[in-house]
Design a protein around this motif. Structure first.
Motif, PDB file in Angstrom:
ATOM      1  N   LYS A  33      -8.134   8.283 -12.865  1.00 36.65           N
ATOM      2  CA  LYS A  33      -6.803   8.918 -12.776  1.00 36.65           C
ATOM      3  C   LYS A  33      -6.920  10.426 -12.998  1.00 36.65           C
ATOM      4  N   ASP A  34      -7.659  10.813 -14.015  1.00 33.40           N
ATOM      5  CA  ASP A  34      -7.814  12.235 -14.337  1.00 33.40           C
ATOM      6  C   ASP A  34      -8.599  12.997 -13.274  1.00 33.40           C
ATOM      7  N   THR A  35      -9.535  12.323 -12.620  1.00 27.92           N
ATOM      8  CA  THR A  35     -10.466  13.003 -11.730  1.00 27.92           C
ATOM      9  C   THR A  35     -10.158  12.854 -10.241  1.00 27.92           C
ATOM     10  N   PHE A  36      -9.744  11.634  -9.821  1.00 32.67           N
ATOM     11  CA  PHE A  36      -9.629  11.366  -8.388  1.00 32.67           C
ATOM     12  C   PHE A  36      -8.268  10.830  -7.941  1.00 32.67           C
ATOM     13  N   LEU A  37      -7.599  10.096  -8.792  1.00 35.12           N
ATOM     14  CA  LEU A  37      -6.352   9.411  -8.417  1.00 35.12           C
ATOM     15  C   LEU A  37      -5.214   9.768  -9.369  1.00 35.12           C
ATOM     16  N   PRO A  38      -4.682  10.981  -9.267  1.00 35.15           N
ATOM     17  CA  PRO A  38      -3.630  11.371 -10.211  1.00 35.15           C
ATOM     18  C   PRO A  38      -2.375  10.484 -10.138  1.00 35.15           C
ATOM     19  N   ASP A  39      -2.175   9.807  -9.010  1.00 33.82           N
ATOM     20  CA  ASP A  39      -1.002   8.930  -8.868  1.00 33.82           C
ATOM     21  C   ASP A  39      -1.261   7.507  -9.335  1.00 33.82           C
ATOM     22  N   LEU A  69     -10.296   3.216  -4.373  1.00 28.75           N
ATOM     23  CA  LEU A  69     -11.119   4.407  -4.540  1.00 28.75           C
ATOM     24  C   LEU A  69     -12.515   4.048  -4.043  1.00 28.75           C
ATOM     25  N   VAL A  70     -12.904   4.627  -2.906  1.00 26.10           N
ATOM     26  CA  VAL A  70     -14.186   4.322  -2.281  1.00 26.10           C
ATOM     27  C   VAL A  70     -14.957   5.626  -2.110  1.00 26.10           C
ATOM     28  N   ALA A  81      -3.287   5.083  -4.308  1.00 27.62           N
ATOM     29  CA  ALA A  81      -2.749   4.367  -5.465  1.00 27.62           C
ATOM     30  C   ALA A  81      -1.315   3.953  -5.193  1.00 27.62           C
ATOM     31  N   CYS A  82      -0.994   2.741  -5.614  1.00 27.98           N
ATOM     32  CA  CYS A  82       0.344   2.190  -5.448  1.00 27.98           C
ATOM     33  C   CYS A  82       1.294   2.766  -6.488  1.00 27.98           C
ATOM     34  N   GLN A  83       2.453   3.151  -6.034  1.00 28.46           N
ATOM     35  CA  GLN A  83       3.522   3.556  -6.933  1.00 28.46           C
ATOM     36  C   GLN A  83       4.590   2.477  -6.868  1.00 28.46           C
ATOM     37  N   PRO A  84       4.610   1.547  -7.835  1.00 30.13           N
ATOM     38  CA  PRO A  84       5.566   0.441  -7.790  1.00 30.13           C
ATOM     39  C   PRO A  84       7.011   0.943  -7.766  1.00 30.13           C
TER      40      PRO A  84
END
Length: 145
Positions: A33-39, A69-70, A81-84
């Motif tokens: 989350k901190d590095t690649f996927l902030p959402d 994340l690949v 990333a999914c945002q429910p």
């Protein structure tokens, strides 16, 4: 959590992988989350407004929502990333189509092999799953190294 990961290794036929890591405190997730996927979304299961009905006892550090994340080489090829929300049935719908994700990864892999720069896809331009496909995607796991 590692016993559950070990069980998944055999029950999900992941024999081609040397290991599956259980991380019940979400350290790996927080790094991603901190590095690649902030959402990347982590449901607070202790909140009274928890729409997923998840138990805080089972998810002491929150429940990670679906994400992709690949990496190809040392660079992300796909970061989604999914945002429910109510509109996507709390994350059940609107996931990227698996075949299209795989095509993005294969295209990046071919470019990487040729020494050509590639851009990380956030999945916005890909088709999205419906309900039945979301269930299949939820049960699919893959890794490229």
């Amino acid at each position: 959590m590692q016993p559950a990961a070990n069980r998944a290794l055999s029950e999900w036929n992941l024999d081609k992988y040397s290991s599956v890591v259980g991380d019940n405190e979400n350290h790996i997730v927080q790094y991603c989350k901190d590095t690649f996927l902030p959402d990347l979304y982590i449901t607070d299961c202790s909140a009274k407004s928890n729409p997923h009905g998840m138990n805080a006892t089972d998810y002491l550090h929150g429940a990670v929502q679906p994400a992709v994340l690949v990496f190809v080489g040392d660079k992300p090829a796909m970061a989604w990333a999914c945002q429910p929300s109510v509109s996507n049935l709390q994350g059940s719908l609107g996931r990227p189509e698996p075949t299209e994700v795989w095509q993005v990864v294969e295209d990046c892999l071919q470019n990487w092999k040729k020494g050509i720069e590639f851009q990380c896809s956030n999945g916005e331009d890909l088709g999205q799953t419906g309900g039945c496909q979301a269930i299949l995607w939820h049960k699919t796991c893959c890794s490229i190294s």
